[in-house]
Design a protein around this motif. Sequence first.
Motif, mmCIF file in Angstrom:
data_model
loop_
_atom_site.group_PDB
_atom_site.id
_atom_site.type_symbol
_atom_site.label_atom_id
_atom_site.label_comp_id
_atom_site.label_asym_id
_atom_site.label_seq_id
_atom_site.Cartn_x
_atom_site.Cartn_y
_atom_site.Cartn_z
ATOM 1 N N THR A 1 -31.281 -27.435 -3.225
ATOM 2 C CA THR A 1 -32.111 -28.856 -3.636
ATOM 3 C C THR A 1 -33.576 -28.568 -3.040
ATOM 4 O O THR A 1 -33.810 -27.434 -2.638
ATOM 5 N N PRO A 27 -28.383 -29.309 -15.693
ATOM 6 C CA PRO A 27 -29.405 -30.280 -15.761
ATOM 7 C C PRO A 27 -29.127 -30.913 -16.952
ATOM 8 O O PRO A 27 -28.570 -30.644 -18.008
ATOM 9 N N ARG A 80 -32.421 -29.320 -7.401
ATOM 10 C CA ARG A 80 -31.951 -30.818 -7.544
ATOM 11 C C ARG A 80 -33.027 -31.383 -6.670
ATOM 12 O O ARG A 80 -33.665 -30.966 -5.556
#
Lengths: 291, 354
Positions: free
Chosen positions: B227, B269, B350
């Motif tokens: 992330t 994604p 992310r």
Amino acid sequence: MSGTQRPGRPAGGRPAWLLAVPALVVVAALIVVPYINILVMSFRVPSTSKPYLPGFTVGNYAKALADPDFFYLELMADTLRLAACITLLCLLIAYPVAFHLARTTSRWKGVLYALVLSPLLVGVVIRSFGWIILLANNGLVNQTLKSWGVAPLALMYNEFGVVLALVHVFLPFMILPLMGAIQGIDPRLEEAARSLGAGRAKVFLRVIFPLSMPGVQSGCILVFILSCGAYVTPALLGAGRVHTMTTEVITLLDQFLWPFGAALALLLSAVGLAAVVLYARLSGRMMRGLA
Amino acid sequence: MTRLTLASLQKHYGAIAAVKGIDLDVAEGELVSLLGPSGCGKTTTLRCVAGFELPTGGLISFDSADVTMLPPERRDIGMVFQNYALFPHMDVRENLRFGLQMRKVPSAEVERRVDAVLAMVQLGGMGDRYPRQLSGGQQQRVALARALVIEPKLLLLDEPLANLDAKLRDEMRFFIRSLQKRVGITTLYVTHDQAEAMVMSDRIVVMFDGRIHQVGGARDIYDHPATRQVAGFIGVSNFLEGRLAGRDGALWRLETGFGTISCGAGFAPEAGGKATAMVRPEAVALAPAGAGEGFEGRIAERFFLGNLVDLRVAMADGTMLQVQQPANSGFEPGQSVRVSLPVERTWLVREDAA
């Protein structure tokens, strides 16, 4: 005035100890001088018609220590026993309160703190009369018991009433030092002990209590000394049936036996002090790792 | 040796959630770090494992035994605290004896084991000292010895090096790690120091806001952060935002303000959506203008770091990239350069935990 100041000297060049002078004067005038007066008085020759007769004697001390019935020595023992009893009760009652106050994060902490101090808000005479209203033979407690059909109890004019009332007023003197000491104990020490396998009782006995010893020590010394010297409460709640060194000394003063009273008062101070020193020695041994 | 399992562990304080559902397996003999900024729930998680906090949901097991509701004294753990929490009224030996006495170990064996553990932490002659007579590093080793002498199932360390000065901290990292390997004890280690976690751990658990963002080895977490927060917390990252134009095999094409870049991804994604890629400052390659391929850029600022120069490179659309080059690489402020982003070091992240 530039660059001439030295440590210990406030501006103006006068030494800092001058600031202690007012306190020294008060201590000297109100403690040292009267004590010297009492000391001198205790060696004077008693008389029933005037404060004392001319000349000096050790007779007062001889009479106190060598009384054939050991009256005064027994009175001394009673006084110390009563003081020890009050001290122990205060310790037992104060510890949980102090622990809670030291560790609570409640927003009522301030209120609880004020409640702890509340016995000190009322003068000693008023407070004693309050206890009399509660504890007298036809007092509030006994009337309630009577209405329930329970036989009345002897709650005052005996040691029970005196101890109860003194424990009440001396509790703050035990709680406050205990609280200070417990606040200084890192809660993580409890956690460390528990992680090592100690249950709550073991944590208390091996970690909390030993680490709170400085507070236990000062609280006990305070309460013990105050108990030894208490007069109004034993006089009012004992009403002549509970005898301590202080009530005896006052009785002697009433009878104009000032030198003998002075000797007894000094004996009480000396014995109380000796008890405190002994206690501090013993409890100090438990605190060797601290400080 | 013990295996630790956390299953959807939660801890709420009233309306505030400190730990929001954590799943974690720590293998026998493994050292796992909980890494994250303060308030991320790492310490609360550790305290739940220790038994100082009761979780409001989920399960904690040692091997197959459920310990979720057991008090700490019955969990058989060894814990080291940030401030060491040595008993100040006991000397070193008494501190070490404490846990053994609680276990009712015969006194001859107590002395034998205390001697052994003192030798192990190199404090042989210090047994009769009180904690306040020891240096920080020595206290640290006593705390370790006290936790290990009881031969617990699990070793729990709560920021154990945070109170030491930098040099000692470096030494103690290796000391603790080699001791842990030698003893072979399953260990959970809480820290906010990424370097510490990277040096010491078999695996690192990166936490933010009560959730696990990533679990992995140090290299994995550094090169392939899951992330944006992980990439930002561990090391320094450039973030490149854009639109995902599509994919070529395993790689994704990200349209950014200064051109289309290729990058890898650890998740699937959405093509056509907005996405963020990260690239480390030392991974960006610079070449003099006109030479070879890459995007156009201009050196905006230069900072000398000794072994490195730290450059700010302005891209055509105004995006600033932080780039690190060897100190002798000779790029000057104002100079035009060509910037290339190696595909194996450019990675989609992310926005939040999965």
